[in-house]
Enzyme design. Structure first.
Site, PDB file in Angstrom:
ATOM      1  N   SER A 144       0.841  -1.197   0.000  1.00  0.00           N
ATOM      2  CA  SER A 144       0.000   0.000   0.000  1.00  0.00           C
ATOM      3  C   SER A 144       0.873   1.244   0.000  1.00  0.00           C
ATOM      4  O   SER A 144       1.937   1.280   0.638  1.00  0.00           O
ATOM      5  CB  SER A 144      -0.904   0.031   1.233  1.00  0.00           C
ATOM      6  OG  SER A 144      -1.603   1.269   1.318  1.00  0.00           O
ATOM      7  N   TYR A 157      -2.130  -0.115  10.443  1.00  0.00           N
ATOM      8  CA  TYR A 157      -2.269  -0.654   9.094  1.00  0.00           C
ATOM      9  C   TYR A 157      -1.049  -0.313   8.253  1.00  0.00           C
ATOM     10  O   TYR A 157      -0.493  -1.181   7.554  1.00  0.00           O
ATOM     11  CB  TYR A 157      -3.526  -0.107   8.424  1.00  0.00           C
ATOM     12  CG  TYR A 157      -3.679  -0.527   6.984  1.00  0.00           C
ATOM     13  CD1 TYR A 157      -4.159  -1.785   6.652  1.00  0.00           C
ATOM     14  CD2 TYR A 157      -3.329   0.341   5.944  1.00  0.00           C
ATOM     15  CE1 TYR A 157      -4.296  -2.176   5.321  1.00  0.00           C
ATOM     16  CE2 TYR A 157      -3.457  -0.048   4.618  1.00  0.00           C
ATOM     17  CZ  TYR A 157      -3.943  -1.292   4.310  1.00  0.00           C
ATOM     18  OH  TYR A 157      -4.063  -1.685   2.994  1.00  0.00           O
TER      19      TYR A 157
END
Length: 253
Positions: A144, A157
């Site tokens: 990501s 995250y």
């Protein structure tokens, strides 16, 4: 017709929605026999139907990955049973509970790392030996953009995706000599057209070269490339498919 993955088998985790679904569809269209993995049999059946309607091969392999070695091993065994072998592993399944450092409790933190880091770690450990015995294989991790560009929320995250990027390089060094290529795709902000997620996230891509939220299909194209022989000389790389989010400065005006 794309035949770059003809005759190969692939396990895609988290394949019943968004990026995982797009990768499963693209792999099927490129000739791979795909094990579509996820928690929801109904959504899995819908993805399989789409793959088959386009002339591809797919089977649903249920899994609720929780980070335990046992569940990762069970998924590996089920995928091998469905496909005969696994040539390509796509570690896509992940969770993203919203929260800042001050509002994230231990249970949430542990779940993020269990699903996003431990599950692919043990799943890869379960499948790579078979790839090595057959002379080669491919692992594609999904990272990501948030792993490298700090934002005020989602620290746990982003840390988990940073771990995925580091594992990509470490696994490339560890498994490359055995013929297993390991790379990653790092998506930008991605959502289906017209979805609520797109509406909420569009501001995060404003001012980038793309100036728009990306589509899951853009990530799938990159995943096909990394799994194919076109990427035979690509090892330990994180391929940014993020509309310029991490590579280009956004200057306020």
């Amino acid at each position: 017709m794309d035949t770059r993955l003809q005759g190969r088998t692939a396990l895609v985790t988290g394949a019943t929605s968004n990026i995982g679904r797009a990768i499963a569809l693209a792999y099927g269209a490129a000739g791979a026999h795909v094990a579509v993995s996820g928690r929801d049999p109904e959504r899995g059946a819908a993805v399989i139907a789409q793959v088959r309607a386009a002339g591809g091969r797919a089977d649903f392999v249920p899994a609720d990955l929780d980070g335990s070695p046992g569940r990762s091993r069970a998924l590996a065994d089920a995928a091998v049973a469905a496909l005969g072998r696994v040539d390509v592993l796509v570690n896509n399944a992940g969770v993203y509970p919203a929260g800042t450092t001050l509002t994230t409790d231990e249970e949430t933190f542990d779940r993020i790392f269990a699903v996003n880091v431990k599950a692919p770690f043990f799943l890869t450990a379960a499948l790579v030996p078979g790839m090595t015995e057959r002379g080669g294989g491919v692992v594609v991790n999904i990272g990501s953009w948030i792993a490298r560009l700090g934002v005020p929320g989602g620290s746990a995250y982003s840390a988990s995706k940073g771990a995925v990027e580091t594992l990509t390089r470490a696994w490339s060094a560890e498994f490359g000599p055995g013929g297993v290529r390991v790379n990653a795709v790092s998506p930008g902000v991605v959502a289906d057209a017209g979805s609520e997620l797109e509406r909420l996230a569009v501001g995060m891509m404003r001012g980038t070269p793309a100036d728009a939220v990306g589509r899951p299909e853009a990530i799938a194209v990159a995943a096909v490339y990394l799994a194919s022989d076109d990427a035979a000389f690509v090892h330990g790389t994180v391929l940014d498919v993020d509309g310029g989010r991490t590579g280009v400065a956004v200057v306020a005006s």
